[in-house]
Each structure stands twice: as C-alpha cells, then as structure tokens.
Design an enzyme around this catalytic site. Sequence first.
Site, PDB file in Angstrom:
ATOM      1  N   LYS A 173       0.834  -1.216   0.000  1.00  0.00           N
ATOM      2  CA  LYS A 173       0.000   0.000   0.000  1.00  0.00           C
ATOM      3  C   LYS A 173       0.865   1.261   0.000  1.00  0.00           C
ATOM      4  O   LYS A 173       1.853   1.342   0.716  1.00  0.00           O
ATOM      5  CB  LYS A 173      -0.891   0.010   1.242  1.00  0.00           C
ATOM      6  N   THR A 204      -6.734   9.618   8.695  1.00  0.00           N
ATOM      7  CA  THR A 204      -6.515   8.344   7.987  1.00  0.00           C
ATOM      8  C   THR A 204      -6.456   7.149   8.945  1.00  0.00           C
ATOM      9  O   THR A 204      -5.963   6.087   8.581  1.00  0.00           O
ATOM     10  CB  THR A 204      -5.183   8.390   7.197  1.00  0.00           C
ATOM     11  N   GLY A 206      -7.099   3.921  10.469  1.00  0.00           N
ATOM     12  CA  GLY A 206      -7.825   2.711  10.063  1.00  0.00           C
ATOM     13  C   GLY A 206      -7.946   2.482   8.568  1.00  0.00           C
ATOM     14  O   GLY A 206      -8.670   1.572   8.150  1.00  0.00           O
ATOM     15  N   THR A 207      -7.236   3.251   7.760  1.00  0.00           N
ATOM     16  CA  THR A 207      -7.340   3.039   6.297  1.00  0.00           C
ATOM     17  C   THR A 207      -6.898   1.617   5.912  1.00  0.00           C
ATOM     18  O   THR A 207      -7.499   0.990   5.043  1.00  0.00           O
ATOM     19  CB  THR A 207      -6.465   4.043   5.500  1.00  0.00           C
ATOM     20  N   GLY A 208      -5.833   1.120   6.571  1.00  0.00           N
ATOM     21  CA  GLY A 208      -5.305  -0.198   6.223  1.00  0.00           C
ATOM     22  C   GLY A 208      -6.277  -1.314   6.600  1.00  0.00           C
ATOM     23  O   GLY A 208      -6.512  -2.244   5.817  1.00  0.00           O
ATOM     24  N   CYS A 209      -6.860  -1.212   7.808  1.00  0.00           N
ATOM     25  CA  CYS A 209      -7.843  -2.215   8.249  1.00  0.00           C
ATOM     26  C   CYS A 209      -9.029  -2.218   7.283  1.00  0.00           C
ATOM     27  O   CYS A 209      -9.543  -3.273   6.893  1.00  0.00           O
ATOM     28  CB  CYS A 209      -8.376  -1.873   9.646  1.00  0.00           C
TER      29      CYS A 209
HETATM   30  N1  LIG Z   1      -4.334  10.513   1.662  1.00  0.00           N
HETATM   31  C1  LIG Z   1      -4.777   9.434   1.011  1.00  0.00           C
HETATM   32  N2  LIG Z   1      -5.510   9.579  -0.120  1.00  0.00           N
HETATM   33  C2  LIG Z   1      -5.976   8.503  -0.795  1.00  0.00           C
HETATM   34  N3  LIG Z   1      -5.754   7.233  -0.422  1.00  0.00           N
HETATM   35  C3  LIG Z   1      -5.031   7.019   0.694  1.00  0.00           C
HETATM   36  C4  LIG Z   1      -4.490   8.097   1.477  1.00  0.00           C
HETATM   37  N4  LIG Z   1      -3.825   7.571   2.547  1.00  0.00           N
HETATM   38  C5  LIG Z   1      -3.932   6.232   2.441  1.00  0.00           C
HETATM   39  N5  LIG Z   1      -4.636   5.894   1.310  1.00  0.00           N
HETATM   40  C6  LIG Z   1      -4.970   4.539   0.849  1.00  0.00           C
HETATM   41  O1  LIG Z   1      -5.493   3.836   1.964  1.00  0.00           O
HETATM   42  C7  LIG Z   1      -5.125   2.461   1.897  1.00  0.00           C
HETATM   43  C8  LIG Z   1      -4.360   2.083   3.153  1.00  0.00           C
HETATM   44  O2  LIG Z   1      -3.009   2.503   2.979  1.00  0.00           O
HETATM   45  P1  LIG Z   1      -1.993   2.885   4.122  1.00  0.00           P
HETATM   46  O3  LIG Z   1      -0.642   2.813   3.519  1.00  0.00           O
HETATM   47  O4  LIG Z   1      -2.416   4.168   4.740  1.00  0.00           O
HETATM   48  O5  LIG Z   1      -2.255   1.707   5.148  1.00  0.00           O
HETATM   49  P2  LIG Z   1      -1.885   1.574   6.681  1.00  0.00           P
HETATM   50  O6  LIG Z   1      -0.699   2.421   7.008  1.00  0.00           O
HETATM   51  O7  LIG Z   1      -1.775   0.129   6.947  1.00  0.00           O
HETATM   52  O8  LIG Z   1      -3.163   2.164   7.395  1.00  0.00           O
HETATM   53  P3  LIG Z   1      -3.494   2.337   8.975  1.00  0.00           P
HETATM   54  O9  LIG Z   1      -2.305   1.901   9.772  1.00  0.00           O
HETATM   55  O10 LIG Z   1      -3.835   3.791   9.089  1.00  0.00           O
HETATM   56  O11 LIG Z   1      -4.698   1.501   9.201  1.00  0.00           O
HETATM   57  C9  LIG Z   1      -4.320   2.323   0.596  1.00  0.00           C
HETATM   58  O12 LIG Z   1      -5.183   1.942  -0.453  1.00  0.00           O
HETATM   59  C10 LIG Z   1      -3.774   3.720   0.375  1.00  0.00           C
HETATM   60  O13 LIG Z   1      -3.433   3.960  -0.966  1.00  0.00           O
HETATM   61  C1  LIG Z   2      -6.798  -2.645  17.009  1.00  0.00           C
HETATM   62  C2  LIG Z   2      -6.047  -1.966  15.925  1.00  0.00           C
HETATM   63  N1  LIG Z   2      -5.720  -2.665  14.818  1.00  0.00           N
HETATM   64  C3  LIG Z   2      -5.047  -2.056  13.806  1.00  0.00           C
HETATM   65  C4  LIG Z   2      -4.676  -0.732  13.900  1.00  0.00           C
HETATM   66  C5  LIG Z   2      -3.880  -0.088  12.774  1.00  0.00           C
HETATM   67  O1  LIG Z   2      -4.520   0.938  12.193  1.00  0.00           O
HETATM   68  C6  LIG Z   2      -5.056  -0.026  15.069  1.00  0.00           C
HETATM   69  N2  LIG Z   2      -4.756   1.298  15.232  1.00  0.00           N
HETATM   70  N3  LIG Z   2      -5.734  -0.665  16.051  1.00  0.00           N
END
Ligand SMILES: Nc1ncnc2c1ncn2[C@@H]1O[C@H](COP(=O)(O)OP(=O)(O)OP(=O)(O)O)[C@@H](O)[C@H]1O
Ligand SMILES: Cc1ncc(CO)c(N)n1
Length: 261
Positions: A173, A204, A206-209
């Site tokens: 990502k 942002t 929770g975007t990854g979850c």
């Molecule tokens: N500012 C942004 N605009 C558009 N898409 C975004 C943005 N930030 C993150 N994304 C998208 O969100 C999704 C999650 O990516 P990210 O790299 O932020 O994950 P993460 O770090 O595991 O997330 P988190 O730890 O916040 O849950 C990907 O599809 C990424 O491209």
């Molecule tokens: C419980 C939990 N899982 C995943 C993340 C990563 O975003 C978070 N902040 N909290």
Amino acid sequence: MKTSLTIAGSDSSGGAGIQADIKTMLANNVYGMSAITALTAQNTMGVTGIMEVTPEFLQQQLDSVFTDIYPDAVKIGMVSSPQLIETIAENLSKYEAKNIVVDPVMIATSGADLIQEEAVSALKEGLLPIATVLTPNIPEAAVLAGMPVNNDDDMIEAAKILSNAYGCAVLLKGGHSKTHANDLLYSNDQYRWFKGERIDNPNTHGTGCTLSSAIASHLANGHDLETSIKFAKDYVTGALRDMLDLGSGDGPLNHGWNYNA
Ligand SMILES: Nc1ncnc2c1ncn2[C@@H]1O[C@H](COP(=O)(O)OP(=O)(O)OP(=O)(O)O)[C@@H](O)[C@H]1O
Ligand SMILES: Cc1ncc(CO)c(N)n1
C-alpha cells in the site's frame, strides 16, 4: 449472503481494528463476524493500553465461528504474540479456510507498537505462507522484506521479494508515500499498480484495516483478487473523500459513505 471473518484487535475509538472491519463488511455486502485477539484502549491520539486474549480463548472463538457459520473469507489484522499467531495458523489449516487476507499490522497510524518483536518471525513462518494476499504498508514491507522502501522501484522490489518468499500475492500500500496513494500488487511474477487519487485528508486512522476488510468482503462475494482490490480501493477513497472529522488527533473514515441514503 456471503460471510467474512475478521481476526483482529478491538479499537475502542471505532475507527480501526475489529470495529472498522465489521463496518466495512456491512458496507460491502457481506455478513461480518469476529474473533478478537486483543482489546486496545485507544483513540485518535494514541493507544494507552493493550489486553491480549489467551490462545485458549481465541481457539474457542475460532471453533465457535468455523463450526457454525463458515466464513467465505478471512481477514487477519493485529495479532501481537507468537502464541496467538500459532493458534490462528493451526486453525486456518484445520478448517481449510480460504480467501485469507493478511494485514501485517505492526504500528498504529498514531505511532504505537501493536506487535511484539518476537511475533514478527512467527508471522513470517505461520501466516504469510497461508495468505491469499498480504497487505503491508511501506514501513511494514521494509521490515518484512529487510530492505529500505523509499520509492516506486523499491516498492516493486520489496513486493517481489515477499511474494517469492511466501508464495502469496502482495499488495504493497502506498498511503505512506509522500507523492501518491498508489498501491502495488505483485502476484505470479507480475506487477500491477492500482492508482489512487491522493486525498488531502489528515484523518486516515484505520485506512489499512478498512482496505483489507473490503478486499476480504469482495473475495467472499466471489470476485477475483484484482477486481476485489479495485472495488476495495474505490471504497477507501470514497470514505476518505467524505471528510469526516472526529476527535482531536488522526480521525476515522466514514465507513457508511456509500451506504446511508
Ligand atoms: N491521503 C490518502 N488519499 C488517498 N488514499 C489514501 C491516502 N492515505 C492512504 N490511502 C490509501 O489507503 C489504503 C491504506 O493505505 P496505508 O498505507 O495508509 O495503510 P496503513 O498504514 O496500513 O493504514 P493504517 O495503519 O492507518 O490503518 C491504501 O489503499 C492507500 O493507498
Ligand atoms: C486494534 C487496531 N488494529 C489495527 C490498527 C492499525 O490501524 C489499530 N490502530 N488498532
């Protein structure tokens, strides 16, 4: 209705973890279930406490789910100890789980550590080899692949290393990139970029979850991996574009942006 299971930690502020996963599953047309690995006390500013469940209690949750409402897809998020990782790996094999999305959660957006150091090798041995797709962010890919990831070429190289080492598809990502929000899929010796509009939104959490649960939801509904990623990315983009602004730190997305009339 198709079904999906999240095996992850609870986020008391509702923006990440189990809460984000279940909201995402509802908004992406699957019946969501959960096996909780840990409770976290956290909000948009940080994590103040973590209480893990015992491996025995995780086992009970997994038995309860798999022997009754069998999940069509499984998403794995925060799992902080080697014992819990082993319990998950054993049970997913035993129950022949399919469509497994592994989000190797290591650090919260707020900066808190969500995994014990010794769990990283358990993750590599137990969970990555059974993943259908692994969804690291840039810092997680750097740790797992053992190389710095500073640009697009590094993203391709790290995803290739992980895909070859663990025999799974890797969606690296790009949310942590300074310049874009493009995600890179490496699978079967080929790569493909999923280009995303970078939205100027500081919230942002929770975007990854959310992305990994949306992928699991679409896999559960029978879509192939590339289609599932495309739909999931569109869903996250829409949730960011909604500009929900809650809490005084890094706030959550609106998981219901496509759902509420
Ligand atoms: N500012 C942004 N605009 C558009 N898409 C975004 C943005 N930030 C993150 N994304 C998208 O969100 C999704 C999650 O990516 P990210 O790299 O932020 O994950 P993460 O770090 O595991 O997330 P988190 O730890 O916040 O849950 C990907 O599809 C990424 O491209
Ligand atoms: C419980 C939990 N899982 C995943 C993340 C990563 O975003 C978070 N902040 N909290």
